[in-house]
Design an enzyme around this catalytic site. Structure first.
Site, PDB file in Angstrom:
ATOM      1  CG  HIS A 180      -0.053  12.754  -0.076  1.00 25.23           C
ATOM      2  ND1 HIS A 180       1.078  12.026   0.196  1.00 25.23           N
ATOM      3  CD2 HIS A 180      -1.087  11.934   0.237  1.00 25.23           C
ATOM      4  CE1 HIS A 180       0.745  10.827   0.644  1.00 25.23           C
ATOM      5  NE2 HIS A 180      -0.569  10.753   0.668  1.00 25.23           N
ATOM      6  CG  HIS A 209      -5.547   5.078   4.870  1.00 28.15           C
ATOM      7  ND1 HIS A 209      -5.137   6.362   5.191  1.00 28.15           N
ATOM      8  CD2 HIS A 209      -5.432   4.972   3.527  1.00 28.15           C
ATOM      9  CE1 HIS A 209      -4.787   6.990   4.087  1.00 28.15           C
ATOM     10  NE2 HIS A 209      -4.963   6.180   3.065  1.00 28.15           N
ATOM     11  CG  ASP A 252      -6.017   4.793  -0.333  1.00 28.33           C
ATOM     12  OD1 ASP A 252      -6.367   5.989  -0.248  1.00 28.33           O
ATOM     13  OD2 ASP A 252      -5.019   4.331   0.261  1.00 28.33           O
ATOM     14  CD  GLU A 256      -2.153   4.047   2.885  1.00 27.56           C
ATOM     15  OE1 GLU A 256      -1.833   3.701   1.735  1.00 27.56           O
ATOM     16  OE2 GLU A 256      -2.107   5.253   3.268  1.00 27.56           O
ATOM     17  CD  GLU A 257      -1.411   8.867   3.966  1.00 27.49           C
ATOM     18  OE1 GLU A 257      -0.360   8.721   3.304  1.00 27.49           O
ATOM     19  OE2 GLU A 257      -2.479   9.248   3.455  1.00 27.49           O
TER      20      GLU A 257
END
Length: 345
Positions: free
Chosen positions: A322, A71, A242, A222-223
């Site tokens: 993140h 993504h 990922d 995706e997030e």
């Protein structure tokens, strides 16, 4: 067969991706870059209705189709409202700690196409002024964007064309160190996108074909959970590429390829996961098998969407996901090698 990924190509593309703003819902610009790269490699490129990319690579045998997904959308924010003092209240796009974006430089993207820079701060940003500045709770209602323009009130900001719903992207600030580390925001999941394009570039340069037709899915939601909930028909297997997480009770390092056996949605396909482990051992690729209880992928979204597929998950190990992330070029290059070995087996 062991391929030889083009390190310069992969890292140069990764830098371009990292320097292109693409929070979930605002990915049209980076998709132009993806399209350009695919066409430069002579590969068919289409988009689904959500704007995600579909790139195909012909295999020796078209009786099966294997999908590899990554993504390109990232964490970010939107303008929730303009305050009376001329700052911007925000709402988050994707799941991250507010502490991780405090003092971060950002860009506001207006509907008219104009952009403005700013800084994300708490509304009590100075210890010289606020007695509770150190303990002030870092939560969404207490965060704001200080705009780098001469504004003193809401009306001044509105004159700039900034409004509720405008996207706010966080400056990635990518750095590749002499020791091979790549540190930046949004390595989740642009490092994997670069790894996939490294596979495509290798196929063209080294002249190899996958055993079966290969479909690359570059998703853009995706997030927020639904990136690859729909996939093209005729796909039997799907590997989500990922980032691998690091921390307590986890084996993965920044130099490893992470193979995820189970995430928050349940276990991945036993045979596919076992095959990835076997190939990593045969190729002498540093890898780790882990379980991620706070994690979901495009493959799990595809399964939840009712697609009749088997699925697996792997990717380069990434520290501080993140937040201000870091991986190593070895993990990215080895992700490309392992995927190539899988699709040629």
């Amino acid at each position: 067969m062991m391929i030889h990924p083009n390190e310069t190509y992969i890292l140069d593309l990764l830098t371009k991706l990292l320097n292109t703003a693409s929070p979930s819902g605002f990915t049209h610009r980076i998709m132009k870059l993806i399209e350009s790269e695919a066409k430069a490699l002579g590969l068919p490129y289409t988009q689904n209705e959500k704007g995600g990319a579909i790139i195909t690579l012909k295999g020796k045998d078209s009786s099966r189709r294997i999908a590899l997904s990554a993504h390109v959308d990232t964490l970010g924010a939107m303008v929730r409202s303009v305050t009376s003092k001329g700052t911007l209240a925000i709402t988050s796009v994707g799941g991250f700690m507010m502490q991780s974006i405090e003092n971060e430089y950002c860009t506001i993207h207006t509907r008219s196409g104009k952009t403005y820079t700013g800084t994300i701060l708490t509304s009590h940003p100075s210890v010289h002024v606020y007695s509770d500045a150190r303990d002030f709770k870092r939560e969404e209602k207490n965060m704001e964007v200080r705009i780098d323009e001469l504004v003193e009130n809401k009306e001044d900001v509105m004159k700039l064309g900034i409004m509720t719903g405008d996207f706010v992207s966080f400056d990635a600030r990518p750095v590749i160190t002499p020791s091979g580390y790549v540190k930046s925001r949004h390595l989740d999941d642009k490092a994997s996108v670069a790894a996939l394009f490294g596979l495509l570039e290798s196929s063209r340069r080294e002249g190899w074909q996958p055993t079966h037709d290969l479909v690359l899915l570059i998703s853009n939601y995706e997030e927020v959970g639904h990136g690859a909930s729909w996939i093209p028909g005729g796909i039997q297997e799907m590997i989500a590429v990922d980032m691998g997480a690091m921390g307590d009770d986890l084996n993965c390092k920044e130099t490893d390829v992470s193979i995820c056996a189970k995430d928050s949605t349940g276990p991945y396909d036993y045979e596919m996961t076992g095959k990835l482990i076997q190939l990593a051992e045969e190729l002498i690729i540093p890898y780790a098998v882990d379980i991620y209880p706070h994690y979901g992928s495009d493959a799990s979204a595809a399964l939840s969407g009712g697609n009749n597929i088997r699925a697996a998950l792997l990717g380069p190990g990434v520290h501080a996901s993140h937040a201000m992330e870091r991986t190593h070029k070895q993990a990215i290059l080895n992700t490309t090698k392992l995927l190539a070995s899988y699709v040629m087996s």
